[in-house]
Design a protein around this motif. Structure first.
Motif, PDB file in Angstrom:
ATOM      1  N   GLU A 177       2.283  -5.196  -0.217  1.00 17.25           N
ATOM      2  CA  GLU A 177       2.330  -4.547   0.989  1.00 17.25           C
ATOM      3  C   GLU A 177       1.983  -2.703   0.772  1.00 17.25           C
ATOM      4  OE1 GLU A 177       2.352  -4.911   4.202  1.00 17.25           O
ATOM      5  OE2 GLU A 177       2.732  -7.026   3.964  1.00 17.25           O
ATOM      6  N   VAL A 178       2.612  -2.433  -0.286  1.00 15.81           N
ATOM      7  CA  VAL A 178       2.193  -1.002  -0.948  1.00 15.81           C
ATOM      8  C   VAL A 178       0.819  -1.000  -0.975  1.00 15.81           C
ATOM      9  CG1 VAL A 178       2.530   0.710  -2.656  1.00 15.81           C
ATOM     10  CG2 VAL A 178       4.525  -0.273  -1.677  1.00 15.81           C
ATOM     11  N   MET A 179       0.057  -2.019  -1.921  1.00 12.52           N
ATOM     12  CA  MET A 179      -1.265  -1.746  -1.953  1.00 12.52           C
ATOM     13  C   MET A 179      -2.037  -1.750  -0.652  1.00 12.52           C
ATOM     14  SD  MET A 179      -1.622  -0.629  -5.122  1.00 12.52           S
ATOM     15  CE  MET A 179      -0.574  -0.326  -6.249  1.00 12.52           C
ATOM     16  N   ARG A 180      -1.607  -2.452  -0.024  1.00 10.10           N
ATOM     17  CA  ARG A 180      -2.806  -2.662   1.283  1.00 10.10           C
ATOM     18  C   ARG A 180      -2.296  -1.470   2.281  1.00 10.10           C
ATOM     19  NH1 ARG A 180      -3.490  -8.481   3.710  1.00 10.10           N
ATOM     20  NH2 ARG A 180      -1.592  -8.060   4.729  1.00 10.10           N
ATOM     21  N   ASN A 181      -1.236  -1.009   2.237  1.00  3.78           N
ATOM     22  CA  ASN A 181      -0.999   0.263   3.059  1.00  3.78           C
ATOM     23  C   ASN A 181      -1.289   1.370   2.790  1.00  3.78           C
ATOM     24  OD1 ASN A 181      -0.202  -1.254   5.560  1.00  3.78           O
ATOM     25  ND2 ASN A 181       1.428  -2.205   4.431  1.00  3.78           N
ATOM     26  N   THR A 182      -1.732   1.955   1.179  1.00  3.56           N
ATOM     27  CA  THR A 182      -1.973   3.190   1.104  1.00  3.56           C
ATOM     28  C   THR A 182      -3.385   3.473   0.634  1.00  3.56           C
ATOM     29  OG1 THR A 182      -1.292   2.447  -1.136  1.00  3.56           O
ATOM     30  CG2 THR A 182       0.325   3.739   0.081  1.00  3.56           C
ATOM     31  N   ILE A 235      -5.944   0.424  10.504  1.00  7.41           N
ATOM     32  CA  ILE A 235      -5.312   0.457   9.193  1.00  7.41           C
ATOM     33  C   ILE A 235      -6.126   0.975   8.149  1.00  7.41           C
ATOM     34  CG2 ILE A 235      -3.846  -0.239   7.249  1.00  7.41           C
ATOM     35  CD1 ILE A 235      -2.294  -1.784   9.421  1.00  7.41           C
ATOM     36  N   LYS A 257      -6.797   4.630   6.410  1.00  3.00           N
ATOM     37  CA  LYS A 257      -6.775   4.797   4.815  1.00  3.00           C
ATOM     38  C   LYS A 257      -8.139   5.480   4.520  1.00  3.00           C
ATOM     39  CE  LYS A 257      -6.104   0.477   3.829  1.00  3.00           C
ATOM     40  NZ  LYS A 257      -5.902  -0.619   2.858  1.00  3.00           N
ATOM     41  N   LEU A 306       3.048  11.533  -0.658  1.00  2.00           N
ATOM     42  CA  LEU A 306       1.756  11.302   0.200  1.00  2.00           C
ATOM     43  C   LEU A 306       1.679   9.933   0.290  1.00  2.00           C
ATOM     44  CD1 LEU A 306      -0.345  13.226   1.261  1.00  2.00           C
ATOM     45  CD2 LEU A 306      -1.886  12.570  -1.072  1.00  2.00           C
ATOM     46  N   ALA A 307       1.526   8.973  -0.764  1.00  7.62           N
ATOM     47  CA  ALA A 307       1.551   7.161  -0.641  1.00  7.62           C
ATOM     48  C   ALA A 307       2.659   6.915   0.146  1.00  7.62           C
ATOM     49  CB  ALA A 307       1.976   6.962  -2.230  1.00  7.62           C
ATOM     50  N   TYR A 354       1.655   7.650   3.997  1.00  8.70           N
ATOM     51  CA  TYR A 354       0.725   6.701   4.590  1.00  8.70           C
ATOM     52  C   TYR A 354       1.508   5.222   4.742  1.00  8.70           C
ATOM     53  CZ  TYR A 354      -3.483   9.532   3.864  1.00  8.70           C
ATOM     54  OH  TYR A 354      -4.715  10.295   3.874  1.00  8.70           O
ATOM     55  N   PHE A 355       2.110   4.744   3.564  1.00 10.91           N
ATOM     56  CA  PHE A 355       2.577   3.578   3.632  1.00 10.91           C
ATOM     57  C   PHE A 355       3.488   3.570   5.121  1.00 10.91           C
ATOM     58  CE2 PHE A 355       6.068   0.576   2.961  1.00 10.91           C
ATOM     59  CZ  PHE A 355       5.671  -0.413   2.642  1.00 10.91           C
ATOM     60  N   ASN A 372       1.044   3.297   8.115  1.00  9.82           N
ATOM     61  CA  ASN A 372       0.421   1.985   8.181  1.00  9.82           C
ATOM     62  C   ASN A 372       1.325   0.616   8.225  1.00  9.82           C
ATOM     63  OD1 ASN A 372      -2.200   2.992   8.079  1.00  9.82           O
ATOM     64  ND2 ASN A 372      -2.182   3.187   5.594  1.00  9.82           N
ATOM     65  N   TYR A 373       2.390   0.934   7.502  1.00  6.44           N
ATOM     66  CA  TYR A 373       3.459  -0.363   7.765  1.00  6.44           C
ATOM     67  C   TYR A 373       3.835  -0.232   9.221  1.00  6.44           C
ATOM     68  CZ  TYR A 373       6.387  -3.863   6.491  1.00  6.44           C
ATOM     69  OH  TYR A 373       7.107  -4.975   6.258  1.00  6.44           O
ATOM     70  N   GLY A 382     -10.669  -6.572   1.973  1.00 11.54           N
ATOM     71  CA  GLY A 382     -11.194  -5.326   1.890  1.00 11.54           C
ATOM     72  C   GLY A 382     -10.382  -4.386   0.764  1.00 11.54           C
ATOM     73  N   ALA A 383     -10.964  -4.023  -0.135  1.00 12.18           N
ATOM     74  CA  ALA A 383     -10.021  -3.043  -0.936  1.00 12.18           C
ATOM     75  C   ALA A 383      -9.713  -1.798  -0.073  1.00 12.18           C
ATOM     76  CB  ALA A 383     -10.949  -2.925  -2.300  1.00 12.18           C
TER      77      ALA A 383
END
Lengths: 225, 225
Positions: A63-68, B152, B156, B190-191, B194-195, B198-199, B222-223
């Motif tokens: 979740e962290v990687m996909r949302n930051t 989302i 990002k 910051l991270a 964003y998290f 987006n969450y 998608g990365a």
């Protein structure tokens, strides 16, 4: 306002740098792909573990990687690790950031592949006396591979595109080449076209390669489209 | 240090609003543009179909950063059109969102069975009546889940604006980092911001899906750049 004249000739002196830059883009993407598939598989297995703690941390990671944003992760790796006493080159920092980010997506893709295998398959294999390794090697992985084949290819392309962000942490790859050459020669149109062609070629190699290999591996076209 | 960081929190929250506004604008343009491109992709006129296909494939296999560099540095030079960093980012993000949204919308429209189109025609509906009352309500249910993913992704991607110097969330975090003596704590914050954003969006999207009784979650790889 003067009209803009195309002049690819003024780009010639920089083509040597472009070759080096393209090599770095390719190397960075390839390494990130290989490493993130490995780490992503581990995380996907953790998400199916019987330990609640492992499941929680694997889920949190994804979740962290996909949302930051990848850019923020790159900055954290680039700025934070040296402060913790780990000296990193730009390339290694970018590789770590890109791998960490992509592993989150790979984990989801691989997990989806594992979920798609009916639980009866696991039970049947165990009742046949298969060991865990045999079970995965002969029964589960071939089926998982078929499910994840197409999304994996998309993710490879996404990693190649995302590697362009490495320019933000001073890796001299293709995006960075475009910006430095563009701003020193004022030839932004030409550099844009060249950089675009490099990325288009790299992505299309993956795309067409995926279809060609898929046609050879699978009978049903749904598996590789 | 944490007291200092606390003092900066309002600044970060304001920057978060800028980021949300920026990506929302790009997504709206992308939704409108994507609809047009999707309709072009499904047109009976071959050149239009090819043009739309070219557009989507082109922007899907191009890093956004490259497009952003071109729009921000190249367009003023070539067309004499000065773009603010905000405008340049919006255009670059919107182009990319248009290409992904066009695929999402096309998949949605194509998910409505051929019989529905024919039945609407046979019932004497005009094109707009058919779209308004028959096709769109059914297509929306398929379009909604992946478009949350596109939003989302766009949010990002808007972090790239920091590279060309636009002060949004990421740039604000980097500036705060500099004033705080190169600590990496602002980057972690910051991270986290964003998290949370987006969450929150993905939870909101899931609630909407339940509201509309959608139970197919299309996977978008998608990365995320």
């Amino acid at each position: 306002m003067q009209p803009y004249y195309f002049s690819f000739r003024s780009i010639y002196p920089y083509l040597g740098d472009l070759a080096a830059a393209a090599e770095i883009t390719l190397l960075l993407s390839l390494l990130a792909i290989v490493l993130s598939v490995a780490i992503g598989s581990g995380i996907a297995l953790m998400r199916r573990s019987t330990s609640r703690l492992l499941r929680f941390f694997a889920g949190l990671y994804v979740e962290v990687m996909r949302n930051t944003p990848l850019l923020v992760i790159l900055y954290i790796v680039y700025f934070a690790l040296p402060q913790l006493g780990l000296r990193l080159s730009s390339f290694n920092a970018a590789l770590i950031g890109l791998t960490l980010n992509s592993a989150g997506y790979m984990a989801e893709i691989i997990r989806a592949g594992l979920v798609a295998v009916p639980s009866g398959q696991f039970e049947a294999a165990f009742s046949q006396g298969f060991t865990r390794v045999q079970l995965y090697r002969h029964i589960i992985l071939p089926q998982v591979f078929r499910t994840i084949y197409a999304p994996l290819g998309n993710q490879f392309i996404a990693v190649i595109l995302a590697s362009s962000l490495a320019s933000a942490v001073a890796v001299e790859e293709v995006a960075s080449w475009m910006q430095t050459v563009g701003s020193s020669s004022f030839r932004f149109f030409e550099t844009f076209i060249i950089a675009a062609v490099v990325y288009l070629v790299l992505c299309q190699i993956v795309n067409l390669g995926r279809i060609a290999i898929g046609r050879w591996l699978f009978r049903q076209p749904e598996a590789y489209r | 240090m944490s007291a200092q960081l606390l003092a900066y929190t309002p600044l970060l929250l304001k920057a978060a609003l800028v980021t949300i506004w920026l990506s929302w604008l790009a997504l709206l343009i992308g939704a409108v543009g994507g609809t047009l491109v999707a309709l072009a992709r499904m047109s009976t006129f071959l050149p239009l179909r090819l043009l739309a296909l070219l557009f989507t494939e082109f922007f899907r296999s191009l890093p956004i950063l490259i497009v952003l560099f071109f729009v921000f540095f190249g367009v003023p030079l070539i067309f004499g059109l000065d773009l603010s960093p905000f405008a340049a980012t919006t255009i670059a993000l919107a182009l990319h969102a248009t290409s992904t949204m066009s695929e999402v919308i096309r998949a949605g429209l194509e998910s409505v069975g051929k019989g529905q189109w024919e039945a609407a025609r046979a019932a004497g509906m005009t094109y707009w009546q058919m779209m308004r009352h028959v096709i769109v309500p059914q297509a929306l249910r398929v379009i909604l889940p992946p478009s949350v993913g596109v939003y989302i992704a766009t949010l990002k991607e808007s972090s790239l604006a920091s590279i060309i110097g636009y002060v949004e969330l990421t740039k604000t975090g980097l500036l705060i980092r500099e004033t705080m003596g190169s600590s990496f704590v602002p980057l972690l914050l910051l991270a986290l911001i964003y998290f949370l954003i987006n969450y929150g969006i993905s939870l909101g999207g899931a609630a909407l899906e339940r509201r509309f009784h959608v139970n197919t979650r299309l996977m978008t790889a998608g990365a995320g750049q």
